[in-house]
Scaffold this active site. Sequence first.
Site, PDB file in Angstrom:
ATOM      1  N   HIS A   1      35.464 129.074  25.901  1.00 49.07           N
ATOM      2  CA  HIS A   1      35.897 127.782  26.454  1.00 49.07           C
ATOM      3  C   HIS A   1      36.815 127.170  25.409  1.00 49.07           C
ATOM      4  O   HIS A   1      36.361 126.716  24.362  1.00 49.07           O
ATOM      5  CB  HIS A   1      34.697 126.872  26.747  1.00 49.07           C
ATOM      6  CG  HIS A   1      35.112 125.578  27.377  1.00 49.07           C
ATOM      7  ND1 HIS A   1      34.863 125.269  28.691  1.00 49.07           N
ATOM      8  CD2 HIS A   1      35.823 124.526  26.879  1.00 49.07           C
ATOM      9  CE1 HIS A   1      35.382 124.075  28.975  1.00 49.07           C
ATOM     10  NE2 HIS A   1      35.964 123.607  27.893  1.00 49.07           N
TER      11      HIS A   1
ATOM     12  N   ASN B   1      25.329 128.433  30.814  1.00 50.53           N
ATOM     13  CA  ASN B   1      25.089 127.028  30.421  1.00 50.53           C
ATOM     14  C   ASN B   1      24.071 126.350  31.323  1.00 50.53           C
ATOM     15  O   ASN B   1      24.318 125.286  31.882  1.00 50.53           O
ATOM     16  CB  ASN B   1      26.406 126.234  30.371  1.00 50.53           C
ATOM     17  CG  ASN B   1      27.114 126.138  31.714  1.00 50.53           C
ATOM     18  OD1 ASN B   1      26.967 127.017  32.566  1.00 50.53           O
ATOM     19  ND2 ASN B   1      27.880 125.082  31.925  1.00 50.53           N
TER      20      ASN B   1
ATOM     21  N   ASP C   1      35.646 129.970  37.853  1.00 47.34           N
ATOM     22  CA  ASP C   1      34.965 128.821  37.245  1.00 47.34           C
ATOM     23  C   ASP C   1      34.313 127.948  38.308  1.00 47.34           C
ATOM     24  O   ASP C   1      34.199 126.732  38.129  1.00 47.34           O
ATOM     25  CB  ASP C   1      35.917 127.989  36.371  1.00 47.34           C
ATOM     26  CG  ASP C   1      35.148 127.102  35.400  1.00 47.34           C
ATOM     27  OD1 ASP C   1      33.933 127.325  35.203  1.00 47.34           O
ATOM     28  OD2 ASP C   1      35.749 126.170  34.838  1.00 47.34           O
TER      29      ASP C   1
ATOM     30  N   HIS D   1      29.702 129.829  37.581  1.00 47.87           N
ATOM     31  CA  HIS D   1      28.427 129.157  37.330  1.00 47.87           C
ATOM     32  C   HIS D   1      27.564 129.224  38.585  1.00 47.87           C
ATOM     33  O   HIS D   1      28.002 128.810  39.656  1.00 47.87           O
ATOM     34  CB  HIS D   1      28.671 127.688  36.981  1.00 47.87           C
ATOM     35  CG  HIS D   1      29.544 127.511  35.782  1.00 47.87           C
ATOM     36  ND1 HIS D   1      29.049 127.343  34.517  1.00 47.87           N
ATOM     37  CD2 HIS D   1      30.894 127.524  35.651  1.00 47.87           C
ATOM     38  CE1 HIS D   1      30.052 127.244  33.660  1.00 47.87           C
ATOM     39  NE2 HIS D   1      31.182 127.359  34.323  1.00 47.87           N
ATOM     40  N   PHE D   2      26.354 129.733  38.411  1.00 48.85           N
ATOM     41  CA  PHE D   2      25.414 129.809  39.536  1.00 48.85           C
ATOM     42  C   PHE D   2      24.328 128.739  39.468  1.00 48.85           C
ATOM     43  O   PHE D   2      23.614 128.543  40.441  1.00 48.85           O
ATOM     44  CB  PHE D   2      24.710 131.174  39.536  1.00 48.85           C
ATOM     45  CG  PHE D   2      25.419 132.265  40.284  1.00 48.85           C
ATOM     46  CD1 PHE D   2      26.171 132.008  41.425  1.00 48.85           C
ATOM     47  CD2 PHE D   2      25.287 133.585  39.858  1.00 48.85           C
ATOM     48  CE1 PHE D   2      26.792 133.039  42.119  1.00 48.85           C
ATOM     49  CE2 PHE D   2      25.905 134.620  40.554  1.00 48.85           C
ATOM     50  CZ  PHE D   2      26.658 134.344  41.690  1.00 48.85           C
ATOM     51  N   ARG D   3      24.106 128.142  38.296  1.00 55.84           N
ATOM     52  CA  ARG D   3      22.950 127.251  38.084  1.00 55.84           C
ATOM     53  C   ARG D   3      21.649 128.033  38.253  1.00 55.84           C
ATOM     54  O   ARG D   3      21.626 129.240  38.108  1.00 55.84           O
ATOM     55  CB  ARG D   3      22.975 126.026  39.030  1.00 55.84           C
ATOM     56  CG  ARG D   3      24.313 125.334  39.139  1.00 55.84           C
ATOM     57  CD  ARG D   3      24.869 124.861  37.831  1.00 55.84           C
ATOM     58  NE  ARG D   3      26.110 124.125  38.035  1.00 55.84           N
ATOM     59  CZ  ARG D   3      27.026 123.970  37.103  1.00 55.84           C
ATOM     60  NH1 ARG D   3      26.885 124.511  35.912  1.00 55.84           N
ATOM     61  NH2 ARG D   3      28.119 123.277  37.350  1.00 55.84           N
TER      62      ARG D   3
ATOM     63  N   HIS E   1      28.178 121.139  41.585  1.00 56.62           N
ATOM     64  CA  HIS E   1      27.413 119.927  41.270  1.00 56.62           C
ATOM     65  C   HIS E   1      27.196 119.219  42.599  1.00 56.62           C
ATOM     66  O   HIS E   1      28.110 119.183  43.439  1.00 56.62           O
ATOM     67  CB  HIS E   1      28.208 118.980  40.359  1.00 56.62           C
ATOM     68  CG  HIS E   1      28.422 119.496  38.973  1.00 56.62           C
ATOM     69  ND1 HIS E   1      27.476 119.417  37.971  1.00 56.62           N
ATOM     70  CD2 HIS E   1      29.492 120.109  38.411  1.00 56.62           C
ATOM     71  CE1 HIS E   1      27.954 119.941  36.852  1.00 56.62           C
ATOM     72  NE2 HIS E   1      29.178 120.383  37.094  1.00 56.62           N
TER      73      HIS E   1
ATOM     74  N   ALA F   1      31.805 117.278  35.507  1.00 54.20           N
ATOM     75  CA  ALA F   1      33.001 118.128  35.571  1.00 54.20           C
ATOM     76  C   ALA F   1      32.652 119.426  36.280  1.00 54.20           C
ATOM     77  O   ALA F   1      31.635 120.045  35.983  1.00 54.20           O
ATOM     78  CB  ALA F   1      33.487 118.435  34.161  1.00 54.20           C
TER      79      ALA F   1
ATOM     80  N   LEU G   1      36.729 120.778  33.817  1.00 56.04           N
ATOM     81  CA  LEU G   1      37.166 120.957  32.435  1.00 56.04           C
ATOM     82  C   LEU G   1      37.476 122.426  32.163  1.00 56.04           C
ATOM     83  O   LEU G   1      36.682 123.276  32.584  1.00 56.04           O
ATOM     84  CB  LEU G   1      36.083 120.460  31.463  1.00 56.04           C
ATOM     85  CG  LEU G   1      35.924 118.938  31.423  1.00 56.04           C
ATOM     86  CD1 LEU G   1      34.700 118.552  30.606  1.00 56.04           C
ATOM     87  CD2 LEU G   1      37.174 118.268  30.842  1.00 56.04           C
TER      88      LEU G   1
HETATM   89  O1  DOR Z   1      34.424 121.822  34.891  1.00 54.62           O
HETATM   90  C1  DOR Z   1      33.618 122.531  34.324  1.00 54.62           C
HETATM   91  N1  DOR Z   1      32.373 122.678  34.787  1.00 54.62           N
HETATM   92  N2  DOR Z   1      33.993 123.149  33.195  1.00 54.62           N
HETATM   93  C2  DOR Z   1      33.115 123.817  32.451  1.00 54.62           C
HETATM   94  O2  DOR Z   1      33.499 124.337  31.441  1.00 54.62           O
HETATM   95  C3  DOR Z   1      31.680 123.867  32.813  1.00 54.62           C
HETATM   96  C4  DOR Z   1      31.494 123.647  34.234  1.00 54.62           C
HETATM   97  C5  DOR Z   1      30.068 123.355  34.626  1.00 54.62           C
HETATM   98  O3  DOR Z   1      29.165 124.052  34.155  1.00 54.62           O
HETATM   99  O4  DOR Z   1      29.859 122.454  35.427  1.00 54.62           O
HETATM  100 ZN    ZN Z   2      33.055 127.584  33.445  1.00 58.17          ZN
END
Ligand code: DOR
Ligand code: ZN
Length: 345
Positions: free
Chosen positions: A137, A42, A248, A16-18, A252, A264, A220
């Site tokens: 997922h 996402n 993964d 995830h890069f945001r 955050h 998460a 998660l």
């Molecule tokens: O812990 C997680 N963070 N699990 C995920 O599936 C999504 C991810 C997130 O985008 O923060």
């Molecule tokens: Zn992920």
Amino acid sequence: MTKTLTIRRPDDWHLHFRDGDTMRAVVPHTARQFARAIVMPNLSPPVTTSALAAAYRERIVDAVPEGVEFTPLMTAYLTDESNADDFAAGFADGVLTAAKLYPAGATTNSAHGVTDVANISGVLERMAEIGMPLCVHGEVTHAAIDIFDREAVFIERVLQPLVARLPELKVIFEHITTRQAVEFVDASGANIAATITPQHLHINRNDILVGGIRPHMYCLPVAKREEHRLALREAATGGSAKYFLGTDSAPHHRHDKESDCGCAGIFNAPYALESYVSVFDEEGALDRFEAFASENGPRFYSLPLNEGTVTLEKVAQEVPASVAGGAAEIVPFHAGETLSWRLAS
Ligand code: DOR
Ligand code: ZN
């Protein structure tokens, strides 16, 4: 003499890069360690079409430091309304490398995810036909299912029937956390693979809950009992081509994790290779690290292996308590610990 390990340049098959400032702060960490990465869609709102993926890819490429070679591989977020023609065109053009299935409500920004796999059967059939991989997922979201059982129940209720119905579909069961997932992947055909994160090789659920609640260990699918961690270590280091590296890494900001409803996600990008290689070292499997990190993933995705190498050296390094994350700091995985390996610059 310092012990070293030189391997073909690795890739990260799930991350995830945001977007915006956070993305610009985290992209350099991944680009320093990996040649390519499968980028999760996402965002808020999610990357649901090939046009949105192409635009997001541009923003990521702009954040790669000058002189660094790094290629983001894009995914599209499946919704109940996904369009098979758009996905197929994006895949044919090289804009999309895969599509991502989030069961609605499973995790961060998954509210627009798929409410029932039956709703995307047309898209999945098309993907199977054209060889477009599906990233999954793997957790059910029903309130009645205990959070520690959600992956195992997903296998029974969703994944097994899906794979039986579409035996040609290439599926990546992502960030697996259980012995049941390992058993399922081992027993499946060559078109079913899995990624494993560094945190699930290092921590079990006690690390989240014993001696105080540790929000930076929460992601998660949540880490499970020790027996599951051991099954994952065996899968990752055992030499099967079905398992490959996928961090993964999920940044955050500190205040969003240390909150009365903490997000998460574990941000492991800055020291991902060091974290993984220490596991292979502890398991006496350094000779199998290259396949896990640099070969099994591209072979599964039918992509070329990278040219060039990276070298890891067995030299201790301290992991900082936090790193810059754009608007606020982010606590990295292993914060405050000493890792026994480092990436030679
Ligand atoms: O812990 C997680 N963070 N699990 C995920 O599936 C999504 C991810 C997130 O985008 O923060
Ligand atoms: Zn992920």
